[in-house]
Design a protein around this motif. Structure first.
Motif, PDB file in Angstrom:
ATOM      1  N   GLY A 229       0.815  -1.215   0.000  1.00 19.32           N
ATOM      2  CA  GLY A 229       0.000   0.000   0.000  1.00 19.32           C
ATOM      3  C   GLY A 229       0.847   1.262   0.000  1.00 19.32           C
ATOM      4  O   GLY A 229       0.400   2.329   0.404  1.00 19.32           O
ATOM      5  N   LYS A 230       2.092   1.147  -0.489  1.00 19.69           N
ATOM      6  CA  LYS A 230       3.000   2.311  -0.522  1.00 19.69           C
ATOM      7  C   LYS A 230       2.487   3.399  -1.444  1.00 19.69           C
ATOM      8  O   LYS A 230       2.422   4.578  -1.058  1.00 19.69           O
ATOM      9  CB  LYS A 230       4.405   1.875  -0.994  1.00 19.69           C
ATOM     10  N   SER A 231       2.131   2.999  -2.660  1.00 21.56           N
ATOM     11  CA  SER A 231       1.688   4.007  -3.626  1.00 21.56           C
ATOM     12  C   SER A 231       0.388   4.661  -3.158  1.00 21.56           C
ATOM     13  O   SER A 231       0.202   5.872  -3.314  1.00 21.56           O
ATOM     14  CB  SER A 231       1.499   3.368  -4.997  1.00 21.56           C
ATOM     15  N   SER A 232      -0.491   3.852  -2.569  1.00 22.05           N
ATOM     16  CA  SER A 232      -1.752   4.412  -2.062  1.00 22.05           C
ATOM     17  C   SER A 232      -1.479   5.414  -0.945  1.00 22.05           C
ATOM     18  O   SER A 232      -2.109   6.471  -0.870  1.00 22.05           O
ATOM     19  CB  SER A 232      -2.647   3.300  -1.498  1.00 22.05           C
ATOM     20  N   GLY A 250       3.762  -5.720  -7.387  1.00 21.98           N
ATOM     21  CA  GLY A 250       4.801  -5.351  -8.358  1.00 21.98           C
ATOM     22  C   GLY A 250       4.337  -4.253  -9.298  1.00 21.98           C
ATOM     23  O   GLY A 250       4.868  -4.098 -10.391  1.00 21.98           O
ATOM     24  N   THR A 251       3.322  -3.483  -8.890  1.00 17.57           N
ATOM     25  CA  THR A 251       2.802  -2.410  -9.744  1.00 17.57           C
ATOM     26  C   THR A 251       3.861  -1.331  -9.969  1.00 17.57           C
ATOM     27  O   THR A 251       4.118  -0.930 -11.101  1.00 17.57           O
ATOM     28  CB  THR A 251       1.553  -1.769  -9.101  1.00 17.57           C
ATOM     29  N   THR A 252       4.447  -0.857  -8.878  1.00 22.47           N
ATOM     30  CA  THR A 252       5.469   0.180  -9.006  1.00 22.47           C
ATOM     31  C   THR A 252       6.804  -0.481  -9.298  1.00 22.47           C
ATOM     32  O   THR A 252       7.256  -1.335  -8.538  1.00 22.47           O
ATOM     33  CB  THR A 252       5.579   1.004  -7.707  1.00 22.47           C
ATOM     34  N   ASP A 328      -8.326  -0.165   7.788  1.00 17.87           N
ATOM     35  CA  ASP A 328      -9.792  -0.320   7.669  1.00 17.87           C
ATOM     36  C   ASP A 328     -10.189  -1.780   7.530  1.00 17.87           C
ATOM     37  O   ASP A 328     -11.354  -2.130   7.641  1.00 17.87           O
ATOM     38  CB  ASP A 328     -10.290   0.487   6.463  1.00 17.87           C
TER      39      ASP A 328
HETATM   40  N1  LIG Z   1      -8.741  -1.483   2.039  1.00 22.64           N
HETATM   41  C1  LIG Z   1      -7.611  -0.870   1.741  1.00 22.64           C
HETATM   42  N2  LIG Z   1      -6.942  -1.199   0.606  1.00 22.64           N
HETATM   43  C2  LIG Z   1      -5.780  -0.576   0.343  1.00 22.64           C
HETATM   44  C3  LIG Z   1      -5.250   0.410   1.194  1.00 22.64           C
HETATM   45  N3  LIG Z   1      -4.078   0.849   0.668  1.00 22.64           N
HETATM   46  C4  LIG Z   1      -3.894   0.161  -0.470  1.00 22.64           C
HETATM   47  N4  LIG Z   1      -4.905  -0.694  -0.672  1.00 22.64           N
HETATM   48  C5  LIG Z   1      -5.053  -1.613  -1.808  1.00 22.64           C
HETATM   49  O1  LIG Z   1      -3.918  -2.455  -1.840  1.00 22.64           O
HETATM   50  C6  LIG Z   1      -3.525  -2.728  -3.165  1.00 22.64           C
HETATM   51  C7  LIG Z   1      -2.043  -2.387  -3.367  1.00 22.64           C
HETATM   52  O2  LIG Z   1      -1.910  -0.972  -3.203  1.00 22.64           O
HETATM   53  P1  LIG Z   1      -0.670  -0.206  -3.783  1.00 22.64           P
HETATM   54  O3  LIG Z   1      -0.743   1.171  -3.211  1.00 22.64           O
HETATM   55  O4  LIG Z   1      -0.599  -0.321  -5.250  1.00 22.64           O
HETATM   56  O5  LIG Z   1       0.513  -0.976  -3.108  1.00 22.64           O
HETATM   57  P2  LIG Z   1       2.086  -0.823  -3.344  1.00 22.64           P
HETATM   58  O6  LIG Z   1       2.722  -1.068  -2.043  1.00 22.64           O
HETATM   59  O7  LIG Z   1       2.376   0.429  -4.028  1.00 22.64           O
HETATM   60  O8  LIG Z   1       2.359  -2.051  -4.292  1.00 22.64           O
HETATM   61  P3  LIG Z   1       3.561  -2.258  -5.350  1.00 22.64           P
HETATM   62  O9  LIG Z   1       3.665  -1.018  -6.186  1.00 22.64           O
HETATM   63  O10 LIG Z   1       3.120  -3.419  -6.120  1.00 22.64           O
HETATM   64  O11 LIG Z   1       4.796  -2.550  -4.569  1.00 22.64           O
HETATM   65  C8  LIG Z   1      -4.459  -1.930  -4.051  1.00 22.64           C
HETATM   66  O12 LIG Z   1      -5.488  -2.801  -4.504  1.00 22.64           O
HETATM   67  C9  LIG Z   1      -5.008  -0.875  -3.122  1.00 22.64           C
HETATM   68  O13 LIG Z   1      -6.288  -0.446  -3.499  1.00 22.64           O
HETATM   69  C10 LIG Z   1      -5.979   0.718   2.388  1.00 22.64           C
HETATM   70  O14 LIG Z   1      -5.589   1.571   3.200  1.00 22.64           O
HETATM   71  N5  LIG Z   1      -7.131   0.060   2.610  1.00 22.64           N
END
Ligand SMILES: Nc1nc2c(ncn2[C@@H]2O[C@H](COP(=O)(O)OP(=O)(O)OP(=O)(O)O)[C@@H](O)[C@H]2O)c(=O)[nH]1
Ligand SMILES: [Mg+2]
Length: 432
Positions: A229-232, A250-252, A328
């Motif tokens: 959830g880093k990007s989020s 592996g999105t980012t 959440d």
């Molecule tokens: N319910 C919920 N889902 C979340 C939250 N943060 C992220 N997600 C979900 O988790 C998934 C991964 O989120 P990203 O933000 O892409 O995660 P990341 O860490 O950037 O992933 P990579 O880029 O693959 O390393 C997505 O489907 C988001 O919608 C959160 O706070 N709550």
């Protein structure tokens, strides 16, 4: 270089703007202005008043633009000289011609910081205040603005002046003690006075870190496993969708930077590829970058998904905050070291930001924006004070004088070499 001849410069950024400002200052400035102005005679205008008219080429009479003219009369101007500002339309085409017209009319192009230099020479500003002007022009974030403004308003200078004053009377006492030992001058509490001045100097030096942070900013790296959830979280901190988010781990792949101002600190937030063992060469390159970025960052934000099995910790640098995301959703693990956050509901974001502020600024932000020159002078003063403190009273004079000199150089008083003054002003842009 004569110090009073009329100088001119474009004071606004070069580009397109609704309004552009051309400044003119010096002896005979209003005379020069009258040669390029069609409207009320600038020489007859009261200081602090605007008048509407036209700027003309003094040789051909060609009208260059409609403009407002603002007149200042010595000593009530920024520089302390007669001065004026032409507020024209903000294109380069207009500004360049207006500047040319002023040169034809007898003004010289100003050098970098020359207006502020004159203000300094004419006693309108001391050196610390001149540096504050530069810092305000260059402020990247609200913290730098707040701190620089306090210095510009003179509260830093007053504090320094008070310290100088204390050292000066201490020196006078010591001198009296040397000159008239038989008079039985009261045994001086020299060490106490020095101790107190030292304390204040050290309190100022403690602000060096926050000054550098305010001026240079810092890098905040988000790292963690794929899908954590880093990007989020980056998007939630920014308040807009900067990074791509998806449920696919592996999105980012490559890292991504975004400016993020928190509590006035100009940060660059860096989103990185999720860390995992992978055979994909591209993803692996991304992971390597992520680890390097974490190593080089000023602060790392380690992100782990609390709704998934707990990942094993990668090697983390000492300056790391930990956030448990997806607060959440039902948790699979708890850890008091992690701040629970949800990018979906916004829960915990305030707490996380507060932790970031704390990591950078500790208990409070510094009061003033110290320049490197000021930090150096404060260090000098500190060393000399420490030296004086350990000497017998009749021998502390020299070290105290040196300390006094270092403090006085902050405001640009007493034997500040021309070189030091030149160094301060060479950082300015033309027009300031
Ligand atoms: N319910 C919920 N889902 C979340 C939250 N943060 C992220 N997600 C979900 O988790 C998934 C991964 O989120 P990203 O933000 O892409 O995660 P990341 O860490 O950037 O992933 P990579 O880029 O693959 O390393 C997505 O489907 C988001 O919608 C959160 O706070 N709550
Ligand atoms: Mg991502």
């Amino acid at each position: 270089m004569t110090l009073k001849d009329p100088i001119c410069a474009i004071a606004t950024p070069l580009g397109k703007g609704a309004i552009g400002v051309v400044r003119l200052s010096g002896e005979g400035a209003l005379e020069v202005a009258s040669r390029v102005w069609r409207g009320k005679d600038p020489r007859k205008l009261k200081g602090g008043r605007f008048t509407l008219g036209e700027v003309v080429d003094p040789e051909t009479g060609e009208v260059l633009d409609q403009a407002l003219l603002l007149v200042f009369r010595a000593p009530r101007s920024y520089t302390g000289e007669d001065a004026c500002e032409f507020h024209t339309h903000g294109s380069m085409a207009v500004l360049r011609r207006v500047l040319e017209a002023l040169v034809k009319a007898g003004a010289r192009l100003a050098g970098p910081g020359e207006f502020t230099f004159r203000a300094y020479m004419n006693g309108k500003l001391d050196l610390a205040q001149a540096e504050a002007v530069l810092a305000l022009v260059e402020a990247e974030g609200d913290l730098a603005r707040r701190q620089a403004l306090r210095s510009l308003e003179g509260s830093f200078s007053r504090k320094i002046a008070a310290l100088e004053d204390r050292l000066l009377s201490l020196l006078a006492h010591i001198q009296a003690l040397l000159d008239y030992p038989e008079e039985g001058v009261e045994p001086l509490e020299a060490r106490r006075v020095i101790g107190e001045v030292l304390e204040e100097v050290e309190a100022l030096l403690a602000q060096a870190r926050s000054s550098r942070l305010a001026q240079r900013g810092a890098r905040l790296a988000l790292i963690g496993a794929p899908n954590a959830g880093k990007s989020s979280l980056l998007n939630a901190l920014l308040g807009y969708e900067r990074a791509l988010v998806s449920p696919i781990p592996g999105t980012t792949r490559d890292y991504l930077e975004a400016p993020l101002e928190l509590f006035g600190i100009p940060l660059v937030a860096v989103d990185t590829a999720g860390i995992r063992d992978t055979l994909d060469p591209l993803e692996r390159a991304g992971v390597e970058r992520a680890l390097r970025i974490a190593e080089e960052a000023d602060l790392v934000l380690y992100v782990a998904d609390r709704s998934a099995p707990r990942p094993s910790l990668p090697p983390l640098p000492p300056r790391t905050l930990k956030a448990a995301t997806k607060a959440d959703l039902p948790p699979l693990w708890e850890d008091a070291e992690f701040i629970p956050v949800s990018s979906v509901t916004g829960e915990g974001l305030g707490q996380l930001k507060e932790a970031i502020r704390e990591a950078f600024l500790g208990r409070g932000e510094g009061e003033y924006l110290l320049s490197e020159r000021q930090i150096e002078a404060l260090h000098q003063a500190r060393e000399r004070l420490l030296e004086a403190k350990n000497l017998p009273e009749d021998l502390m004079g020299l070290a105290l004088e040196e300390a006094l000199k270092a403090l006085a150089s902050l405001r640009g008083r007493k034997e500040v070499s021309e070189e030091v003054v030149a160094r301060v002003f060479q950082n300015f842009c033309v027009g300031k």
